[in-house]
Design a protein around this motif. Sequence first.
Motif, PDB file in Angstrom:
ATOM      1  N   ARG A 501       0.843  -1.202   0.000  1.00  0.00           N
ATOM      2  CA  ARG A 501       0.000   0.000   0.000  1.00  0.00           C
ATOM      3  C   ARG A 501       0.882   1.258   0.000  1.00  0.00           C
ATOM      4  O   ARG A 501       0.578   2.242  -0.679  1.00  0.00           O
ATOM      5  N   HIS A 507      -2.899   1.448  -2.653  1.00  0.00           N
ATOM      6  CA  HIS A 507      -3.606   0.208  -2.999  1.00  0.00           C
ATOM      7  C   HIS A 507      -2.717  -0.997  -2.719  1.00  0.00           C
ATOM      8  O   HIS A 507      -1.549  -1.017  -3.100  1.00  0.00           O
ATOM      9  N   HIS A 542     -13.734  -8.286  -4.963  1.00  0.00           N
ATOM     10  CA  HIS A 542     -13.840  -7.898  -3.554  1.00  0.00           C
ATOM     11  C   HIS A 542     -12.480  -7.449  -3.019  1.00  0.00           C
ATOM     12  O   HIS A 542     -12.381  -6.457  -2.286  1.00  0.00           O
ATOM     13  N   SER A 543     -11.415  -8.173  -3.384  1.00  0.00           N
ATOM     14  CA  SER A 543     -10.066  -7.782  -2.955  1.00  0.00           C
ATOM     15  C   SER A 543      -9.688  -6.422  -3.515  1.00  0.00           C
ATOM     16  O   SER A 543      -9.051  -5.605  -2.834  1.00  0.00           O
ATOM     17  N   LYS A 546     -11.322  -3.750  -1.507  1.00  0.00           N
ATOM     18  CA  LYS A 546     -10.749  -3.600  -0.161  1.00  0.00           C
ATOM     19  C   LYS A 546      -9.309  -3.117  -0.201  1.00  0.00           C
ATOM     20  O   LYS A 546      -8.686  -2.948   0.848  1.00  0.00           O
ATOM     21  N   GLU A 549      -8.222   0.170   1.914  1.00  0.00           N
ATOM     22  CA  GLU A 549      -8.735   0.256   3.282  1.00  0.00           C
ATOM     23  C   GLU A 549      -7.924   1.216   4.146  1.00  0.00           C
ATOM     24  O   GLU A 549      -6.697   1.244   4.105  1.00  0.00           O
ATOM     25  N   MET A 550      -8.648   1.971   4.976  1.00  0.00           N
ATOM     26  CA  MET A 550      -8.022   2.879   5.938  1.00  0.00           C
ATOM     27  C   MET A 550      -7.861   2.154   7.277  1.00  0.00           C
ATOM     28  O   MET A 550      -8.605   1.221   7.587  1.00  0.00           O
ATOM     29  N   ARG A 551      -6.926   2.627   8.060  1.00  0.00           N
ATOM     30  CA  ARG A 551      -6.716   2.026   9.376  1.00  0.00           C
ATOM     31  C   ARG A 551      -7.856   2.396  10.316  1.00  0.00           C
ATOM     32  O   ARG A 551      -8.214   3.554  10.446  1.00  0.00           O
ATOM     33  N   LYS A 552      -8.408   1.383  10.975  1.00  0.00           N
ATOM     34  CA  LYS A 552      -9.411   1.608  12.017  1.00  0.00           C
ATOM     35  C   LYS A 552      -8.687   1.882  13.338  1.00  0.00           C
ATOM     36  O   LYS A 552      -7.502   1.568  13.467  1.00  0.00           O
ATOM     37  N   GLY A 555      -6.725  -0.930  14.513  1.00  0.00           N
ATOM     38  CA  GLY A 555      -5.964  -1.604  13.472  1.00  0.00           C
ATOM     39  C   GLY A 555      -4.492  -1.268  13.509  1.00  0.00           C
ATOM     40  O   GLY A 555      -4.054  -0.306  14.135  1.00  0.00           O
ATOM     41  N   PHE A 560      -2.095  -1.146   7.471  1.00  0.00           N
ATOM     42  CA  PHE A 560      -2.942  -0.056   6.982  1.00  0.00           C
ATOM     43  C   PHE A 560      -2.238   1.284   7.226  1.00  0.00           C
ATOM     44  O   PHE A 560      -2.521   1.968   8.214  1.00  0.00           O
TER      45      PHE A 560
END
Length: 583
Positions: A501, A507, A542-543, A546, A549-552, A555, A560
């Motif tokens: 990423r 990505h 789907h991959s 995703k 994705e951002m860091r939660k 996470g 991320f």
Amino acid sequence: MHGPSRLGGTTTSSSLSPPSSPRLRHGRSKSSPGSGIVGGGGGGVNFRGSGEMLKLQNLVERLGYMVMSAVYRRRGVLLFAPLLYISGMLLYMGTLGIDVRGNGSDEPAVPGSVYRSPQVFEKLWPFMEADTNGTSNLIMNVWKPKPHTVWKPCLDQTFSQAGMSELPQSNGFLVVEANGGLNQQRLAICDAVAVAGMLNATLLIPIFHFNSVWRDSSKFRDIFDEEFFIYALKNNVNIVRELPEDTLQGFDNNISNIINLRVKAWSSPTYYLEKVLPKLKELGAVRIAPFSNRLAHAVRPQVQCLRCLSNFEALRFSEPIRMLAAKMVDRMVKNSSKSGGKYVSVHLRFEEDMVAFSCCVYDGGEDEKHEMDIARERSWRGKFRRRGRVIRPRANRVNGKCPLTPLEVGMILRGMGFDNRTSIYVAAGDIYKAERYMAPLKQMFPRLETKETLASPEELSPFKGHSSRLAALDYTVCLHSEVFVTTQGGNFPHFLVGHRRYLYEGHAKTFKPDKRKLALLFDSPDIRWEDFKRHLQDMLHHSDAKGFEMRKPSGSLYAFPMPDCMCKHTDARNEHKNTSRHT
């Protein structure tokens, strides 16, 4: 006089106890193994055994009703009703988990519980051979470019905004001991840099433990470029190769005599500032061993930036590893001329220890069972023979916990649309029964390479017996592939996905298959090639979705890096297109 922490005061949390592991706080998805798989038709996925399960359910429900009726007649025990109900449901769910028969039983198996991939492959192979749909186009366009925005590293900007200046006087020396394999050590190193920054401590180059599983005696300098690591972090954290002589003398010239603080996993910055810092100032040096997952994911931006800087910029492999890895990447690009110099990398976890630990059953019969029992006893003495422990291989397969075989990986790639002209790099240890299990993967992808085929025995000889250095070679070749396929969890794909990423404008360019759905597909000998491809291409889509994705909050930024390590930018290519449209 001791210097203050240059990253500010304490966090808002008032509790000194570290939070529980985020891996325990967040449960797995409760969707059924078959969600998203459509039956129907002769080539769909057939769900067998549902009649027996329905009878079992009705029996349990009737039994539960009788128990509850008896309880209600005796109001004195009414308070026990919820407990009895929950116990009954747990017993019911446990029964479903155990009742996955097959492989020799006359009763039908639960769908997805039996390893039937070879039979599925035998049926689909003629269609795979005939289906040459143009790998070069797929590999160039497998990840659709996202319009308008991209993410780019912005650590300099973040540190500038934080007002980082000249390093203040150190509060003392921080000594950490990292354990595990390559990427577990990487995690410990980066978190140690972050803790040293919080405490305004001088960090001793991390000490590596000899791990009984990895069996690699390598030191920090053997795997990572020690000089560059110190240089890259010099404006943020002071790092030394050895403790000064006067400090060592205070501990009888023995680092082991430095007090070892038993810091709990996922400890908060508050814990470090209020519990560790006073000891550091008092003693002049503290030790934390082991140092793995010892810092919470959710910390202040300045601390996150130190993690980012360590992992993505300061930690580069040692020169011998970099030199050989660069040659291997160049050779992969040269061998991939039929696909524009681009290749697919696969992290394959089908080593004997991994297969044994999973407690899954493949197609090796009694010989395989005997070998796995020996392997489990050799590596985890008695752990799998403890009283009351039940091994449920078919339940493991239904739940997507079984390592994918090389055959299954090949079928996944062919289902995605890659044909026999695709160049594949397989990152792996010693594959279990490699001659047997690797044959179908090579049959599907003749242009398959490993580190043993890309590098000569003479080139690999300095790395033999050093699993972390060999893993570093795999890591680098996978990092620079156009597509990365991860087949099992662990630190290797965790770090690699985040690093990709960081390199590829946010990505991941990574395919992570849904192994619960795959268990159903591979347990369907009657499935049609068109249906098989459709399911795999849905997973690929789907991959792709995703990938950004951002860091939660709970996470890891190692997987991320957005938004802690990267900033959003307008895509200049799309800006140019929009401008051209209006002129």
